[in-house]
Write an enzyme that holds these catalytic residues in place. Sequence first.
Site, PDB file in Angstrom:
ATOM      1  N   TYR A   1      -2.261  -1.312  10.394  1.00 27.32           N
ATOM      2  CA  TYR A   1      -2.194  -1.405   8.931  1.00 27.32           C
ATOM      3  C   TYR A   1      -0.871  -0.862   8.416  1.00 27.32           C
ATOM      4  O   TYR A   1      -0.200  -1.497   7.588  1.00 27.32           O
ATOM      5  CB  TYR A   1      -3.374  -0.616   8.340  1.00 27.32           C
ATOM      6  CG  TYR A   1      -3.589  -0.787   6.854  1.00 27.32           C
ATOM      7  CD1 TYR A   1      -4.366  -1.826   6.356  1.00 27.32           C
ATOM      8  CD2 TYR A   1      -3.026   0.104   5.943  1.00 27.32           C
ATOM      9  CE1 TYR A   1      -4.585  -1.973   4.986  1.00 27.32           C
ATOM     10  CE2 TYR A   1      -3.231  -0.034   4.578  1.00 27.32           C
ATOM     11  CZ  TYR A   1      -4.017  -1.074   4.105  1.00 27.32           C
ATOM     12  OH  TYR A   1      -4.217  -1.213   2.744  1.00 27.32           O
TER      13      TYR A   1
ATOM     14  N   SER B   1       0.862  -1.188   0.000  1.00 27.68           N
ATOM     15  CA  SER B   1       0.000   0.000   0.000  1.00 27.68           C
ATOM     16  C   SER B   1       0.892   1.229   0.000  1.00 27.68           C
ATOM     17  O   SER B   1       2.075   1.146   0.368  1.00 27.68           O
ATOM     18  CB  SER B   1      -0.857  -0.005   1.282  1.00 27.68           C
ATOM     19  OG  SER B   1      -1.508   1.228   1.476  1.00 27.68           O
TER      20      SER B   1
HETATM   21  P1  NAD Z   1     -11.569  -5.964  -0.070  1.00 22.91           P
HETATM   22  O1  NAD Z   1     -12.112  -5.843   1.305  1.00 22.91           O
HETATM   23  O2  NAD Z   1     -12.395  -5.604  -1.246  1.00 22.91           O
HETATM   24  O3  NAD Z   1     -11.024  -7.432  -0.328  1.00 22.91           O
HETATM   25  C1  NAD Z   1     -10.288  -8.111   0.642  1.00 22.91           C
HETATM   26  C2  NAD Z   1     -10.258  -9.578   0.287  1.00 22.91           C
HETATM   27  O4  NAD Z   1      -9.541 -10.260   1.311  1.00 22.91           O
HETATM   28  C3  NAD Z   1     -11.647 -10.210   0.210  1.00 22.91           C
HETATM   29  O5  NAD Z   1     -11.651 -11.197  -0.805  1.00 22.91           O
HETATM   30  C4  NAD Z   1     -11.792 -10.860   1.587  1.00 22.91           C
HETATM   31  O6  NAD Z   1     -12.697 -11.949   1.616  1.00 22.91           O
HETATM   32  C5  NAD Z   1     -10.358 -11.308   1.791  1.00 22.91           C
HETATM   33  N1  NAD Z   1     -10.038 -11.597   3.180  1.00 22.91           N
HETATM   34  C6  NAD Z   1     -10.189 -10.802   4.263  1.00 22.91           C
HETATM   35  N2  NAD Z   1      -9.786 -11.448   5.368  1.00 22.91           N
HETATM   36  C7  NAD Z   1      -9.365 -12.668   4.960  1.00 22.91           C
HETATM   37  C8  NAD Z   1      -8.856 -13.811   5.632  1.00 22.91           C
HETATM   38  N3  NAD Z   1      -8.690 -13.838   6.966  1.00 22.91           N
HETATM   39  N4  NAD Z   1      -8.545 -14.904   4.905  1.00 22.91           N
HETATM   40  C9  NAD Z   1      -8.745 -14.918   3.561  1.00 22.91           C
HETATM   41  N5  NAD Z   1      -9.223 -13.864   2.872  1.00 22.91           N
HETATM   42  C10 NAD Z   1      -9.533 -12.771   3.574  1.00 22.91           C
HETATM   43  O7  NAD Z   1     -10.214  -5.108  -0.019  1.00 22.91           O
HETATM   44  P2  NAD Z   1      -9.287  -4.520  -1.176  1.00 22.91           P
HETATM   45  O8  NAD Z   1      -9.390  -3.047  -1.105  1.00 22.91           O
HETATM   46  O9  NAD Z   1      -9.497  -5.221  -2.464  1.00 22.91           O
HETATM   47  O10 NAD Z   1      -7.859  -4.883  -0.569  1.00 22.91           O
HETATM   48  C11 NAD Z   1      -7.009  -5.874  -1.111  1.00 22.91           C
HETATM   49  C12 NAD Z   1      -5.593  -5.575  -0.673  1.00 22.91           C
HETATM   50  O11 NAD Z   1      -5.184  -4.327  -1.231  1.00 22.91           O
HETATM   51  C13 NAD Z   1      -5.413  -5.459   0.842  1.00 22.91           C
HETATM   52  O12 NAD Z   1      -4.193  -6.050   1.215  1.00 22.91           O
HETATM   53  C14 NAD Z   1      -5.378  -3.973   1.052  1.00 22.91           C
HETATM   54  O13 NAD Z   1      -4.663  -3.624   2.209  1.00 22.91           O
HETATM   55  C15 NAD Z   1      -4.665  -3.518  -0.200  1.00 22.91           C
HETATM   56  N6  NAD Z   1      -4.861  -2.118  -0.534  1.00 22.91           N
HETATM   57  C16 NAD Z   1      -6.108  -1.617  -0.774  1.00 22.91           C
HETATM   58  C17 NAD Z   1      -6.237  -0.296  -1.107  1.00 22.91           C
HETATM   59  C18 NAD Z   1      -7.577   0.317  -1.427  1.00 22.91           C
HETATM   60  O14 NAD Z   1      -7.625   1.558  -1.567  1.00 22.91           O
HETATM   61  N7  NAD Z   1      -8.624  -0.440  -1.574  1.00 22.91           N
HETATM   62  C19 NAD Z   1      -5.124   0.533  -1.166  1.00 22.91           C
HETATM   63  C20 NAD Z   1      -3.871   0.000  -0.893  1.00 22.91           C
HETATM   64  C21 NAD Z   1      -3.757  -1.329  -0.581  1.00 22.91           C
END
Ligand code: NAD
Length: 260
Positions: A155, A142
């Site tokens: 985080y 991130s």
């Molecule tokens: P999201 O909530 O849409 O998806 C998260 C996914 O992780 C889902 O499929 C959920 O079921 C799964 N998950 C959660 N806990 C879990 C567990 N214990 N075991 C297995 N699966 C699990 O989130 P996202 O925004 O798509 O985030 C995905 C990644 O990208 C994360 O690591 C997040 O930190 C990172 N990220 C997101 C953003 C953003 O702006 N959305 C920015 C930077 C980084």
Amino acid sequence: MLKDKVAIITGSTSGIGLGIARRLAAAGAHVVLNGFGDKAEIETVRTAIEADYGVQALYSAADMSKPDQIRAMIDLAVEKLGGVDILVNNAGIQHTAPVTEFPAERWDSVIAINLSAVFHGIQAALPHMQAKGWGRIVNIASAHGLVASANKAAYVAAKHGVVGLTKVVALENAEGAITCNAICPGWVLTPLVQKQIDALAAREGINGQEAQVKLLSEKQPSKQFTTPEQLGDLTVFLCSDAAANIKGASLTVDGGWTAQ
Ligand code: NAD
């Protein structure tokens, strides 16, 4: 381009992980989906990937906070698909609170899912890559792997940890055809961020659209969300031969967030 490669994408039932899984499948890789959600919806997504891209798609319900389930997910890919060539560590959760009020159990679960799961997945998958002499590990860190924001202690600590772990794994495999890199997105409009937009709207007494604009304006100079598809395309690039000598990098896709 990735025909007959096997890719595991953690947390791919939603958001960024699903976008990456689709792009890897479109490039020809068989995929293992993982994450929580409605069983019927997940099955619809899984079969659509098989139909749309002509690859095999498996689903593992492994909980990324449980190291034994992570190892079982890797074993499933080896047993059913013949190996693990690409591991995308994407599953992640968020919790926001000032340090003094941060619940210890939320700290533990954010560290377990966002950081320790990356270690356990790499530890289980890497020997299979080393045996074949080829592999790609892509860790979804991130902008918070490079800079901080208030109220995100667990985080930010976890994502900084992912960036560090990425460098170590890259160095340990610097010779040969295995790479390990991190992608550092800024804001992407997914369920994880929608919760923060909803909280901002409630806190400020503004509507959802205004909260989106405020969220972006505070951090992301482009004022545009990055899309899961853009991150999927970058992941496919990192899996390509063109990226063979990119090792231990943290690639920002953040609309200028960390350039400030
Ligand atoms: P999201 O909530 O849409 O998806 C998260 C996914 O992780 C889902 O499929 C959920 O079921 C799964 N998950 C959660 N806990 C879990 C567990 N214990 N075991 C297995 N699966 C699990 O989130 P996202 O925004 O798509 O985030 C995905 C990644 O990208 C994360 O690591 C997040 O930190 C990172 N990220 C997101 C953003 C953003 O702006 N959305 C920015 C930077 C980084």
